[in-house]
Design a protein around this motif. Structure first.
Motif, PDB file in Angstrom:
ATOM      1  N   TYR A 131       0.850  -1.187   0.000  1.00  0.00           N
ATOM      2  CA  TYR A 131       0.000   0.000   0.000  1.00  0.00           C
ATOM      3  C   TYR A 131       0.889   1.243   0.000  1.00  0.00           C
ATOM      4  CZ  TYR A 131      -3.565  -3.350   1.417  1.00  0.00           C
ATOM      5  OH  TYR A 131      -4.425  -4.416   1.470  1.00  0.00           O
ATOM      6  N   PRO A 132       0.941   1.977  -1.112  1.00  0.00           N
ATOM      7  CA  PRO A 132       1.806   3.166  -1.175  1.00  0.00           C
ATOM      8  C   PRO A 132       1.425   4.262  -0.192  1.00  0.00           C
ATOM      9  CG  PRO A 132       1.123   2.469  -3.373  1.00  0.00           C
ATOM     10  CD  PRO A 132       0.311   1.670  -2.403  1.00  0.00           C
ATOM     11  N   ASN A 133       0.129   4.336   0.195  1.00  0.00           N
ATOM     12  CA  ASN A 133      -0.334   5.388   1.102  1.00  0.00           C
ATOM     13  C   ASN A 133       0.175   6.766   0.678  1.00  0.00           C
ATOM     14  OD1 ASN A 133      -1.761   3.657   2.729  1.00  0.00           O
ATOM     15  ND2 ASN A 133      -0.112   3.390   4.211  1.00  0.00           N
ATOM     16  N   PRO A 134      -0.213   7.264  -0.491  1.00  0.00           N
ATOM     17  CA  PRO A 134       0.286   8.553  -0.963  1.00  0.00           C
ATOM     18  C   PRO A 134      -0.200   9.695  -0.072  1.00  0.00           C
ATOM     19  CG  PRO A 134      -1.543   7.810  -2.318  1.00  0.00           C
ATOM     20  CD  PRO A 134      -1.208   6.676  -1.414  1.00  0.00           C
ATOM     21  N   PRO A 135       0.507  10.816  -0.090  1.00  0.00           N
ATOM     22  CA  PRO A 135       0.188  11.931   0.817  1.00  0.00           C
ATOM     23  C   PRO A 135      -0.946  12.806   0.307  1.00  0.00           C
ATOM     24  CG  PRO A 135       2.100  12.478  -0.480  1.00  0.00           C
ATOM     25  CD  PRO A 135       1.752  11.060  -0.842  1.00  0.00           C
ATOM     26  N   PHE A 136      -2.022  12.224  -0.132  1.00  0.00           N
ATOM     27  CA  PHE A 136      -3.199  12.983  -0.528  1.00  0.00           C
ATOM     28  C   PHE A 136      -4.439  12.127  -0.345  1.00  0.00           C
ATOM     29  CE2 PHE A 136      -1.180  11.311  -4.442  1.00  0.00           C
ATOM     30  CZ  PHE A 136      -2.133  10.396  -4.834  1.00  0.00           C
ATOM     31  N   LYS A 137      -5.586  12.807  -0.263  1.00  0.00           N
ATOM     32  CA  LYS A 137      -6.868  12.125  -0.162  1.00  0.00           C
ATOM     33  C   LYS A 137      -7.475  11.995  -1.550  1.00  0.00           C
ATOM     34  CE  LYS A 137      -8.626  15.251   2.450  1.00  0.00           C
ATOM     35  NZ  LYS A 137      -7.484  16.185   2.379  1.00  0.00           N
ATOM     36  N   ILE A 138      -8.510  11.164  -1.669  1.00  0.00           N
ATOM     37  CA  ILE A 138      -9.182  10.963  -2.956  1.00  0.00           C
ATOM     38  C   ILE A 138     -10.685  11.152  -2.776  1.00  0.00           C
ATOM     39  CG2 ILE A 138      -9.803   9.273  -4.727  1.00  0.00           C
ATOM     40  CD1 ILE A 138      -7.058   8.132  -4.588  1.00  0.00           C
ATOM     41  N   ILE A 139     -11.292  11.944  -3.657  1.00  0.00           N
ATOM     42  CA  ILE A 139     -12.743  12.104  -3.706  1.00  0.00           C
ATOM     43  C   ILE A 139     -13.239  11.493  -5.011  1.00  0.00           C
ATOM     44  CG2 ILE A 139     -14.666  13.730  -3.833  1.00  0.00           C
ATOM     45  CD1 ILE A 139     -13.101  15.633  -2.110  1.00  0.00           C
ATOM     46  N   ILE A 140     -14.104  10.498  -4.915  1.00  0.00           N
ATOM     47  CA  ILE A 140     -14.628   9.783  -6.085  1.00  0.00           C
ATOM     48  C   ILE A 140     -16.057  10.243  -6.319  1.00  0.00           C
ATOM     49  CG2 ILE A 140     -15.197   7.528  -7.049  1.00  0.00           C
ATOM     50  CD1 ILE A 140     -13.012   6.411  -5.073  1.00  0.00           C
ATOM     51  N   LEU A 141     -16.315  10.794  -7.499  1.00  0.00           N
ATOM     52  CA  LEU A 141     -17.644  11.291  -7.849  1.00  0.00           C
ATOM     53  C   LEU A 141     -18.190  10.447  -8.989  1.00  0.00           C
ATOM     54  CD1 LEU A 141     -19.494  13.551  -6.875  1.00  0.00           C
ATOM     55  CD2 LEU A 141     -18.597  15.005  -8.696  1.00  0.00           C
ATOM     56  N   ASP A 142     -19.016   9.465  -8.630  1.00  0.00           N
ATOM     57  CA  ASP A 142     -19.602   8.561  -9.628  1.00  0.00           C
ATOM     58  C   ASP A 142     -20.792   9.237 -10.313  1.00  0.00           C
ATOM     59  OD1 ASP A 142     -20.017   6.335 -11.135  1.00  0.00           O
ATOM     60  OD2 ASP A 142     -20.310   4.952  -9.457  1.00  0.00           O
ATOM     61  N   GLU A 143     -21.020   8.878 -11.580  1.00  0.00           N
ATOM     62  CA  GLU A 143     -22.100   9.466 -12.388  1.00  0.00           C
ATOM     63  C   GLU A 143     -22.009  10.990 -12.381  1.00  0.00           C
ATOM     64  OE1 GLU A 143     -25.992   7.678 -12.040  1.00  0.00           O
ATOM     65  OE2 GLU A 143     -25.161   6.019 -10.880  1.00  0.00           O
ATOM     66  N   ALA A 144     -20.808  11.485 -12.626  1.00  0.00           N
ATOM     67  CA  ALA A 144     -20.567  12.929 -12.583  1.00  0.00           C
ATOM     68  C   ALA A 144     -21.300  13.678 -13.678  1.00  0.00           C
ATOM     69  CB  ALA A 144     -19.058  13.200 -12.692  1.00  0.00           C
ATOM     70  N   ASP A 145     -21.734  12.978 -14.727  1.00  0.00           N
ATOM     71  CA  ASP A 145     -22.443  13.664 -15.811  1.00  0.00           C
ATOM     72  C   ASP A 145     -23.851  14.094 -15.404  1.00  0.00           C
ATOM     73  OD1 ASP A 145     -23.135  11.051 -15.589  1.00  0.00           O
ATOM     74  OD2 ASP A 145     -23.029  10.555 -17.707  1.00  0.00           O
TER      75      ASP A 145
END
Length: 363
Positions: A131-145
């Motif tokens: 697990y690289p555990n990068p120094p940022f968070k992720i926001i996933i926006l499904d069905e963005a259209d």
């Protein structure tokens, strides 16, 4: 309490668990894998037809330790939460939360100075090779259209302001519905429809794993029928196979038959369409009206599927002129729009069939 294995939908059971498991998207997966390994993940925009496995990609948990997922990943379905208030409140709040800086390596000492909630980091949450555990968070926006244009305009500013600590993953079917200023801030990845050979291989694998049994020496025919009805949608193909397996009684029940696939999917059988075409060619309105009411409406076939199958049949007929085909196609398109708007199915079927009756030659 975990659900029994038999209750698990096959689309979830056989969903890709890593980037390497996503089929037939070699170049995209290679690019994403390299970005994950080097901690250089940009903002992402995934788009493509339904069932193309791009919705599965963001579920491949290769970035964070399991204990870090809730603090580092926010998933939203834009079809449910698509207003500007969600961008201003929930998304902006999560994106603005600061995290510690990364040393860029495997050091447990400096990777995260603090947790997102201010607590000291546990030793087991330090980065690992897995697990690289990068120094940022992720926001996933499904069905963005489905996000409103005002909300998209607000989102582009949030992306710009908090890109140092947050990465955004936008997922949609129709990239043209994403405003250009927002799309230009993301790396675009188009997931092409899965080829039939790749889908067939996967469906056959699932059928063997689940001990599906088919008519004698007709396994290929049944699977081909499933793939034809799914129209490139892998989720639909897997769901259809599971439904057919369950309705046949499971591994100890009756064999899965080709004829039952279309019926189970609610699609009109080919003979019904052939009979309808034959009646249209007789130029008898009363016979056509009675057939539509008794054999289509009363039997519960969806008008959308009937019109689609009828148009596909008329297109390949040699004794129908190109002008007649174009008129019927335009009428089918208009009726499809009316059906979406809530029009009566019987009236739309009779409308299309009346025009076809006028434009088709007598047998």
């Amino acid at each position: 309490m975990a659900a029994p294995a038999t209750a698990t939908p096959w689309v979830e059971k056989y969903r890709p668990r890593s980037l390497e498991d996503v089929s037939h998207q070699t170049e995209i997966i290679s690019t994403l894998t390299n970005a994950v390994e080097t901690n250089r993940l940009p903002h992402l925009l995934f788009y493509g037809p339904p069932g193309g496995r791009f919705h599965s990609t963001h579920k491949c948990r290769q970035l964070y330790e399991p204990s870090q997922l809730k603090r580092r990943v926010l998933e939203l379905n834009a079809s449910d939460e698509r207003g500007i208030s969600v961008v201003r409140d929930k998304i902006k709040h999560f994106a603005s939360l600061a995290i510690g800086s990364s040393s860029g390596g495997g050091s447990k000492k400096n990777f995260f100075a603090k947790k997102g909630d201010g607590e000291a980091m546990d030793a087991e949450e330090a980065p690992s090779k897995k697990y690289p555990n990068p120094p940022f968070k992720i926001i996933i926006l499904d069905e963005a259209d489905t996000v409103t244009r005002d909300a998209q305009a607000a989102l582009r500013r949030v992306i710009e302001a908090y890109s140092k600590v947050t990465r955004f993953v936008l997922i949609c079917n129709y990239v043209t519905r994403i405003i250009e200023p927002l799309a230009s801030r993301c790396a675009k990845f188009r997931f092409a429809p899965l080829p039939e050979a790749s889908m067939k291989e996967r469906i056959m694998y699932i059928s063997k794993q689940e001990q599906c049994h088919f008519e004698d020496e007709k396994e290929a025919e049944v699977i081909d029928e499933i793939l034809t009805l799914s129209q490139g949608d892998m989720r639909r193909a897997v769901t259809t196979l599971q439904s057919a397996h369950s309705l046949s009684g499971g591994k100890d029940g009756d064999p899965i038959k080709k004829a039952s696939i279309a019926e189970m999917a609610g699609l009109p059988p080919p003979k019904l369409i052939d009979d309808l075409v034959a009646i249209l060619q007789t130029k008898r309105f009363d016979a056509m009206r009675d057939f539509v009411r008794e054999n289509i409406v009363m039997e519960g076939f969806a008008a959308e599927y009937v019109l689609s199958a009828l148009m596909a049949k008329i297109i390949i007929m040699d004794d129908v002129t190109d002008e007649a085909k174009s008129k019927i196609a335009i009428k089918v398109a208009e009726s499809d729009k009316n059906l979406i708007d809530g029009s009566d199915e019987t009236l739309q079927l009779l409308d299309v069939c009346s025009l076809a009756l006028q434009n088709m030659k007598r047998q």
